[in-house]
Design a protein around this motif. Structure first.
Motif, PDB file in Angstrom:
ATOM      1  N   VAL A   1       2.416   1.618  -3.468  1.00 55.17           N
ATOM      2  CA  VAL A   1       1.457   1.989  -4.517  1.00 55.17           C
ATOM      3  C   VAL A   1       1.111   3.475  -4.386  1.00 55.17           C
ATOM      4  O   VAL A   1       1.018   4.197  -5.384  1.00 55.17           O
ATOM      5  CB  VAL A   1       0.187   1.093  -4.471  1.00 55.17           C
ATOM      6  N   ASN A   2       0.958   3.951  -3.138  1.00 55.98           N
ATOM      7  CA  ASN A   2       0.670   5.375  -2.914  1.00 55.98           C
ATOM      8  C   ASN A   2       1.796   6.263  -3.419  1.00 55.98           C
ATOM      9  O   ASN A   2       1.549   7.255  -4.106  1.00 55.98           O
ATOM     10  CB  ASN A   2       0.474   5.629  -1.419  1.00 55.98           C
TER      11      ASN A   2
ATOM     12  N   VAL B   1       5.122  -1.226  -8.830  1.00 59.03           N
ATOM     13  CA  VAL B   1       5.273  -1.823  -7.491  1.00 59.03           C
ATOM     14  C   VAL B   1       5.453  -3.343  -7.608  1.00 59.03           C
ATOM     15  O   VAL B   1       6.267  -3.931  -6.882  1.00 59.03           O
ATOM     16  CB  VAL B   1       4.073  -1.452  -6.583  1.00 59.03           C
TER      17      VAL B   1
ATOM     18  N   ARG C   1      -2.911   4.808 -11.703  1.00 57.83           N
ATOM     19  CA  ARG C   1      -3.005   3.668 -10.793  1.00 57.83           C
ATOM     20  C   ARG C   1      -2.466   2.368 -11.390  1.00 57.83           C
ATOM     21  O   ARG C   1      -1.696   1.647 -10.755  1.00 57.83           O
ATOM     22  CB  ARG C   1      -4.472   3.480 -10.404  1.00 57.83           C
TER      23      ARG C   1
ATOM     24  N   TYR D   1       1.952   5.997  -7.192  1.00 63.46           N
ATOM     25  CA  TYR D   1       0.757   6.599  -7.793  1.00 63.46           C
ATOM     26  C   TYR D   1       0.914   8.125  -7.848  1.00 63.46           C
ATOM     27  O   TYR D   1       0.623   8.758  -8.865  1.00 63.46           O
ATOM     28  CB  TYR D   1      -0.492   6.227  -6.988  1.00 63.46           C
TER      29      TYR D   1
ATOM     30  N   ARG E   1      -3.755  16.203  -5.850  1.00 64.90           N
ATOM     31  CA  ARG E   1      -3.019  15.138  -6.554  1.00 64.90           C
ATOM     32  C   ARG E   1      -2.544  15.622  -7.928  1.00 64.90           C
ATOM     33  O   ARG E   1      -1.434  15.325  -8.353  1.00 64.90           O
ATOM     34  CB  ARG E   1      -3.911  13.905  -6.734  1.00 64.90           C
TER      35      ARG E   1
ATOM     36  N   GLU F   1       0.737   0.240 -10.056  1.00 65.37           N
ATOM     37  CA  GLU F   1       0.726  -1.155  -9.600  1.00 65.37           C
ATOM     38  C   GLU F   1       1.768  -1.989 -10.341  1.00 65.37           C
ATOM     39  O   GLU F   1       2.423  -2.839  -9.746  1.00 65.37           O
ATOM     40  CB  GLU F   1      -0.675  -1.757  -9.772  1.00 65.37           C
TER      41      GLU F   1
ATOM     42  N   GLU G   1       0.815  -1.224   0.000  1.00 59.98           N
ATOM     43  CA  GLU G   1       0.000   0.000   0.000  1.00 59.98           C
ATOM     44  C   GLU G   1       0.850   1.277   0.000  1.00 59.98           C
ATOM     45  O   GLU G   1       0.638   2.143  -0.860  1.00 59.98           O
ATOM     46  CB  GLU G   1      -0.971  -0.023   1.171  1.00 59.98           C
TER      47      GLU G   1
END
Lengths: 203, 190
Positions: free
Chosen positions: A47-48, A64, A57, A51, A144, A61, A44
Motif C-alpha cells: 500500500v505504501n 493492492v 490512498r 500510494y 510526498r 488499496e 502495508e
C-alpha cells in the motif's frame, strides 16, 4: 484470519517463521492460511509503495487488492527461482502503471472535452518558505507531493530504492530493466527531488 | 545547485554505498576540491533519510474484509463451471440452434416438393377441364344462337328451352349427347 497459525507449518519444523518462498509453496499445496500470512506481511509495504506511486490512498488499496487477487489466482505461476517479494512487487508495479496510464487517458479526454472558454486554474501551492514549514506532517506532505510529481520511470525506482530499500538487483528484477538503467534513473530522480526540495534539505 | 555532471552518478552510487574502490578514491579527491558536489552529496543523504523516515501508510480496516469477500467471489465463480459439467447448456446452445435450423430447412424442402407436385397435377386437371367444357359450351351456345336466328323465334319458352339445354349440355361431354340435344331443340322450335 491472519492470526491463525498455518497448519502446514507443522510439516516443516522451523524455529523461525516461514520465509515468503515457503509460504507461497504451502499456498501452492493448498494451504489458504499461508496466503493469509502473505497478505499480513505485504499489505502495508505494498500500500505504501502504490500510494507513493499514485498519490491516492483509495486507488492504492484497490491496486493492492487486485495484486493479492492476482497472486491468489495465479499462484501456480510462481517458480521458486525468483524471490517472492520481487514477484509480488512486479505484479503491483505493473498494475500501478496500468492505473497511471488509465488516468492519463482520462485526463486527456477531459482536456479534449474542455471548450475554448474553459479556463484552467492553478491549485494554491504549499507554503514554500522555510519559516512556513512546520516540521512533521507538513514536511511529509511536501515530500510526498514532490515524489508524486516525478515522472513515473523515476518515481518507481526512487520509491523502491529510497522508501522501500530494495537493492539495485532486486529493482532490476522487479522492473525488468538493466541495473545500469536502475542506477541512472535513481540518480536522475534524486537530482529532481533535490532541486524541488532544496530548502528542506539545507540543514 | 547541481553537481558536476561528471560526478553526478558517482555521488548517487556513493550515497548508496555502491561505488567500487577506485571510483570511491577518485570521488573523495574531487569532494575535497569541490564544495558544490560536497553540498550536493550531503543533500542527497538528507533526502534519503527523509524518504526512509516517511511514516507508513496503513491500509484501512476494511482492506482485509473486502479482500476476503473478493476471494470468496472468485472461489464461487471458479466452482460454477464444475457444476455445469453435468449439463453444459451454454456449450450446447449454438449446436442445438444450428441443428434446429437445419432440421427446419430440411422439413420445408421435403414438405414443399410433394405439395408442388400435387398442386401442379391439380392445376393440370383443372386446366384440362376448363379447356374441355367451355369449348363444348361455346360450341353449343353458338349452335343454339344460329338456330334462333334461323328460326326467328325469340319467345320466353324458347329462352327456357335454351337455358335448359345449355345446362344439360354442361353436364354432357360427349358429342352423341350433344347431337341428341340439338335435335330436341329443333323439335321444340318447330
Amino acid at each position: 484470519m491472519l492470526d491463525k497459525t498455518s497448519p502446514m507449518t507443522d510439516k516443516k519444523p522451523s524455529p523461525k517463521s516461514p520465509t515468503d518462498e515457503e509460504l507461497i509453496l504451502y499456498f501452492q499445496e493448498g494451504d489458504v492460511y499461508a496466503f493469509e500470512q502473505i497478505v499480513h506481511r505485504y499489505k502495508e509495504p505494498l500500500v505504501n509503495f502504490i500510494y507513493h506511486f499514485l498519490g491516492d490512498r483509495s486507488n492504492a488499496e484497490d491496486v493492492v487488492q487486485e495484486t493479492f487477487i492476482r497472486v491468489y489466482k495465479n499462484k501456480h505461476l510462481y517458480r521458486n527461482i525468483a524471490k517472492f517479494s520481487t514477484w509480488i512487487y512486479t505484479i503491483a508495479s505493473n498494475l500501478a502503471k496500468t492505473e497511471l496510464r488509465r488516468r492519463r487517458r482520462r485526463r486527456i479526454l477531459s482536456i479534449s472535452q474542455m471548450g475554448f472558454d474553459d479556463k484552467d486554474y492553478d491549485l494554491p501551492d504549499h507554503v514554500k518558505t522555510p519559516e512556513g514549514i512546520v516540521d512533521g506532517e507538513m514536511k511529509e506532505s511536501i515530500i510526498r507531493e514532490a515524489i508524486e510529481k516525478l515522472p513515473a520511470k523515476f518515481k518507481e525506482v526512487v520509491i523502491l530504492r529510497d522508501v522501500q530499500e530494495f537493492s539495485y538487483e532486486e529493482i532490476s528484477e522487479i522492473l525488468d530493466i538493466p541495473i545500469g538503467t536502475v542506477k541512472s534513473r535513481v540518480n536522475r530522480g534524486r537530482q529532481r527531488l533535490q532541486k524541488k526540495l532544496q530548502y528542506l534539505l539545507d540543514k | 545547485m547541481a553537481p558536476c555532471q561528471r560526478f553526478a552518478q558517482d555521488l548517487s552510487d556513493f550515497a548508496d554505498n555502491e561505488l567500487d574502490k577506485i571510483s570511491k578514491g577518485r570521488l573523495t579527491d574531487h569532494l575535497n576540491k569541490c564544495p558544490n558536489c560536497a553540498k550536493y552529496l550531503k543533500q542527497i543523504q538528507v533526502l534519503r533519510s527523509y524518504l526512509r523516515e516517511l511514516s507508513p501508510i496503513k491500509p484501512t480496516q476494511e482492506f482485509v474484509p473486502i479482500l476476503r469477500d473478493r476471494m470468496r467471489k472468485f472461489q464461487q465463480e471458479k466452482s460454477r463451471p464444475e457444476r455445469t459439467m453435468f449439463f453444459p447448456g451454454h456449450r450446447l446452445v449454438p449446436v442445438l440452434g444450428i441443428g434446429a435450423l437445419s432440421l427446419l430447412v430440411v422439413f420445408l424442402l421435403v414438405d414443399q416438393s410433394p405439395k408442388s407436385s400435387v398442386q401442379s397435377t391439380r392445376m393440370a386437371v383443372q386446366k384440362s377441364q376448363s379447356v374441355e367444357s367451355p369449348n363444348n359450351a361455346l360450341a353449343l351456345e353458338s349452335d343454339t344462337q344460329d338456330q334462333k336466328v334461323a328460326s326467328g323465334q325469340s319467345g320466353f319458352a324458347a329462352q327456357v328451352a335454351e337455358s335448359d339445354t345449355l345446362a344439360r349440355a354442361d353436364s354432357t361431354s360427349n358429342s352423341q349427347d350433344l347431337d341428341a340435344v340439338r335435335s330436341r331443340i329443333r323439335a321444340v322450335n318447330y
